[in-house]
Design an enzyme around this catalytic site. Structure first.
Site, mmCIF file in Angstrom:
data_model
loop_
_atom_site.group_PDB
_atom_site.id
_atom_site.type_symbol
_atom_site.label_atom_id
_atom_site.label_comp_id
_atom_site.label_asym_id
_atom_site.label_seq_id
_atom_site.Cartn_x
_atom_site.Cartn_y
_atom_site.Cartn_z
ATOM 1 C CG HIS A 90 31.656 13.972 -21.034
ATOM 2 N ND1 HIS A 90 32.466 13.687 -20.330
ATOM 3 C CD2 HIS A 90 30.367 13.876 -20.433
ATOM 4 C CE1 HIS A 90 32.065 13.846 -19.075
ATOM 5 N NE2 HIS A 90 30.854 13.865 -19.204
ATOM 6 C CD GLU B 238 25.174 16.375 -20.251
ATOM 7 O OE1 GLU B 238 25.830 15.884 -21.073
ATOM 8 O OE2 GLU B 238 25.771 16.699 -19.055
#
Length: 331
Positions: free
Chosen positions: A207, A265
């Site tokens: 991330h 995700e």
């Protein structure tokens, strides 16, 4: 959660009921919004384009009021996405129900049946995890727009445009594609090693902000486990867990200096797929959740903020000379 972000405190029972009833009363779309949805479906536009086209007309015929506009957007987004999906797939939209909760309303608009409590809870958990995430691209876009004292619907429309970009709102689909490509647990290591050998990024891991495991991933992992225990394809869930374990091991082996952990995700894709949503609906569903945060940021900016006008630094060529009467520059 929506009440908390909009008002700054959790509601008591009376406030919660009144707030839910207010939202439910705003779910139906105007004729103008439905007309745009039908036109977008006739052109086979992607769902995010349809949402971007329909969002601006939420203010049509309404007196501008920031909180009122925010409530209308939050209530209407599930109806826009659900109605559009059905129309584009040659299925008539279903009537709007006012006696079911927000997440259940969205599932009802998509699939035409009132969802089970477990399915609604799974989606509600997802919406709560993504409703706000700081000053990301779409939220910043909304704050810049509303900082000019433009209206909230204009700011939210701009945020939808920013979220539409694949670098912001498009990651969950590829994360699921990797799991489906692998197919069986026995193939996980070979497929993932081949991707890393080719220099590909493993979608669903790492991330830009977090250098540890995305805390939202833990919440969604628990939600996925709970959901797949009672519904959905349990074998897909077990495969995804195997892929996650293998990917984390390989990433630590290949890049020990970096913390590339599971992000939101990965389990978003698994959970939304289990609910029956195709990957084309992943980003619009993200918008259904994130519109709450956009709205809260807009209200805060209007209340406490000033015009957002960053300064820029020129980094182009210098010592240029222009001949009078000529459009050509000489160094």
């Amino acid at each position: 959660m929506a009440y908390l972000l909009l008002h700054g405190h959790l509601p008591d029972d009376t406030e919660r009921v009144r707030f839910a009833q207010d939202l439910a009363g705003r779910r139906a779309l105007s004729r103008a919004a439905l007309a745009i949805i039908h036109e977008a479906a006739a052109a086979n536009a992607p769902p995010m384009d349809a949402l971007r086209m329909a969002a601006p007309v939420l203010s049509l015929g309404r007196e501008e009021n920031p909180l009122d506009d925010a409530m209308t957007a939050i209530a209407s987004f599930p109806t826009i996405v659900g109605a559009y999906w059905r129309i584009r797939n040659d299925v008539a939209p279903v009537p709007v129900l006012s006696d079911i909760a927000h997440a259940a309303h969205y599932l009802h608009q998509l699939f035409g049946v009132t969802p089970s409590a477990e399915r609604a809870r799974a989606l509600e958990t997802y919406l709560n995890t993504v409703c706000d995430h700081g000053l990301n691209a779409s939220t910043f876009a909304a704050r810049v727009i509303v900082s000019t004292r433009s209206d909230v619907i204009s700011a939210i429309t701009g945020a939808v445009g920013a979220l539409k970009g694949p670098l912001h709102g498009g990651a969950p689909g590829p994360a699921l594609d990797t799991v489906l490509e692998i197919g069986t647990a026995e193939r996980a290591e070979a497929v993932l090693r081949a991707k890393l050998d080719r220099g590909e990024r493993l979608m669903g891991f790492g991330h830009r902000i977090y250098r540890v495991r995305d805390p939202r991933a833990d919440v969604l992992a628990q939600a996925a486990q709970r959901f797949y225990t009672s519904d959905g394809d349990r074998s897909l869930y077990e495969l995804a867990r195997n892929v996650e374990t293998t990917a984390l091991r390989l990433l630590r082996e290949r890049k020990p200096e970096r913390r590339l952990d599971t992000n939101v995700e990965f389990y978003t894709a698994l959970l939304l797929h289990g609910l029956g949503m195709p990957s084309e609906l992943f980003t619009p569903t993200f918008a259904v959740g994130r519109v709450v945060g956009w709205s809260a940021h807009c209200l805060e900016q209007l209340r406490d903020g000033r015009l957002i006008r960053p300064q820029s630094t020129y980094v182009g060529p210098t010592a240029l000379h222009y001949d009078r009467g000529s459009t050509r520059a000489a160094v």
